[in-house]
Design an enzyme around this catalytic site. Structure first.
Site, mmCIF file in Angstrom:
data_model
loop_
_atom_site.group_PDB
_atom_site.id
_atom_site.type_symbol
_atom_site.label_atom_id
_atom_site.label_comp_id
_atom_site.label_asym_id
_atom_site.label_seq_id
_atom_site.Cartn_x
_atom_site.Cartn_y
_atom_site.Cartn_z
ATOM 1 N N GLU A 102 43.483 48.596 34.431
ATOM 2 C CA GLU A 102 44.099 47.278 34.269
ATOM 3 C C GLU A 102 45.444 47.366 33.558
ATOM 4 O O GLU A 102 46.382 46.620 33.892
ATOM 5 C CB GLU A 102 43.152 46.355 33.499
ATOM 6 C CG GLU A 102 41.939 45.908 34.291
ATOM 7 C CD GLU A 102 40.854 46.966 34.367
ATOM 8 O OE1 GLU A 102 39.917 46.812 35.184
ATOM 9 O OE2 GLU A 102 40.939 47.953 33.603
ATOM 10 N N HIS A 172 30.821 40.390 32.325
ATOM 11 C CA HIS A 172 31.338 39.698 33.500
ATOM 12 C C HIS A 172 31.170 38.191 33.362
ATOM 13 O O HIS A 172 30.993 37.487 34.351
ATOM 14 C CB HIS A 172 30.627 40.192 34.767
ATOM 15 C CG HIS A 172 30.796 41.650 35.028
ATOM 16 N ND1 HIS A 172 30.029 42.603 34.418
ATOM 17 C CD2 HIS A 172 31.669 42.318 35.817
ATOM 18 C CE1 HIS A 172 30.399 43.810 34.827
ATOM 19 N NE2 HIS A 172 31.401 43.662 35.677
#
Length: 368
Positions: A102, A172
């Site tokens: 990321e 998540h």
């Protein structure tokens, strides 16, 4: 500052006698109230949220030859299929996968935008935007400012799904939007397919870096008749979804479905008239719309899925206290996620600030 409740009770009794008509439900008015630009068209198509996001990227790439889309697994559509079909239309040079890094994705996007490209970078889950924190906070947000406007990476939009989905667990399910509400970056969260398409197009074309948080629980659950053409929804502008006189209720994203239910419950059970506002752009936010509503109602409930401490509701509460101090008739209430990590599976319903929790807060401030 707490005034007598007699006046408020008399007003609610008057509404029961029919002096004020019941407001229509939110879902029946979303399409009519959407803030489209002048380029909006009348033709519509039934879409869910992820399809509307996909169409926004299609239009952005068709109208801007320098626009590219990249991220982990975007070539085959990504985890939630939001980028499905883009590679077939635009090819490998404009739609491509990245390594699982990321920090690399955001750093690469920042550099690519600084030389004139428009980048839509996907981070698979908002939980994993944190590894890119340094790039986004120390590089992307400051790029124009530190160069005296000689350079800019304003063509960058980061898309990322946030929030609970029923089975996401610790890694998540997070709602980290407040962490990224900083100078130099715009933070946007849509509530429905119409807003998702219009706001995403506005973000992609905005001359500032944007982080576009997508409520993943609504990807397939939220369905509307969405205009098929090219349109934008104004950034930095809140939307009043339901007008009211007793309590201002503020939220954004997936939380709006709980707030609408709470407002309906308050009106039906307690004859409390709620003014429901969708923030839409978290930063910079539309303080003028919020201030006008609070000065009218004198009572505020702010709700979001993120945890209470350090959540964006704290900023909104502080600002409204500064601006509306002499108009407040009750303490500002924040109805938020618990101050624990996102709860897994069976405990998720306890963690979420649902309609009942918000109804209790609305009732509390109305009775003060």
């Amino acid at each position: 500052l707490v005034r007598s409740t007699t006046r408020s009770k008399l007003m609610r009794q008057a509404r029961l006698r029919g002096s004020i008509s019941r407001l229509r439900p939110l879902r029946a008015r979303l399409a009519a109230q959407a803030a489209f630009s002048s380029s909006a068209v009348e033709e519509t198509k039934r879409m869910n949220l992820f399809t509307a996001i996909n169409e926004a990227m299609m239009i952005a790439m068709e109208t801007d030859p320098k626009c590219v889309v990249f991220g982990e697994d975007v070539k085959f559509g990504g985890v939630f299929r939001c980028t499905l079909g883009l590679i077939d239309k635009f090819g490998n040079d404009r739609v491509f996968n990245t390594p699982l890094t990321e920090q690399g994705i955001v750093g690469f996007a920042t550099g690519m935008c600084s030389v004139g490209h428009t980048c839509v970078a996907e981070i698979q889950f908002a939980d994993y935007l944190h590894p890119a924190f340094d790039q986004l906070i120390n590089e992307t947000s400051k790029y124009r400012y530190r160069s005296g406007s000689q350079f800019s990476c304003g063509g960058l939009t980061i898309r990322t799904p946030y929030g609970v989905v029923g089975h996401g667990g610790f890694y998540h399910s997070q709602s980290p939007e407040a962490t990224y509400c900083i100078p130099g970056v715009k933070v946007v969260i849509p509530r429905s397919p119409i807003q998702a398409k219009g706001l995403l197009l506005a973000c992609i074309r905005d001359p500032n870096p944007c982080v576009f948080f997508e409520p993943k629980i609504l990807y397939r659950a939220a369905i509307e008749d969405v205009p098929v053409g090219d349109y934008e929804c104004e950034l930095g502008k809140a939307e009043i979804l339901r007008e009211g006189t007793d309590v201002t209720v503020i939220g954004y994203g997936a939380q709006l479905k709980h707030l609408e239910a709470a407002c309906e419950m308050a009106e039906e059970k307690e004859s409390i008239s709620c003014e429901l506002i969708d923030l839409q752009t978290l930063y910079p936010y539309d303080i003028d719309t919020l201030e006008a509503s609070v000065k009218k109602t004198g009572r505020v409930v702010i709700s979001h899925e993120a945890h209470l401490t350090g959540g964006w509701g704290a900023e909104l509460s502080a600002k409204l206290q500064e601006r509306c101090f002499f108009h407040l008739e009750a303490p500002i209430q924040r109805v938020c996620g618990l101050d624990v990590p996102p709860s897994p599976l069976v405990y998720e319903k306890i963690h979420i600030p649902d309609a009942l929790k918000n109804f209790d807060a609305i009732k509390f401030v109305a009775e003060c």
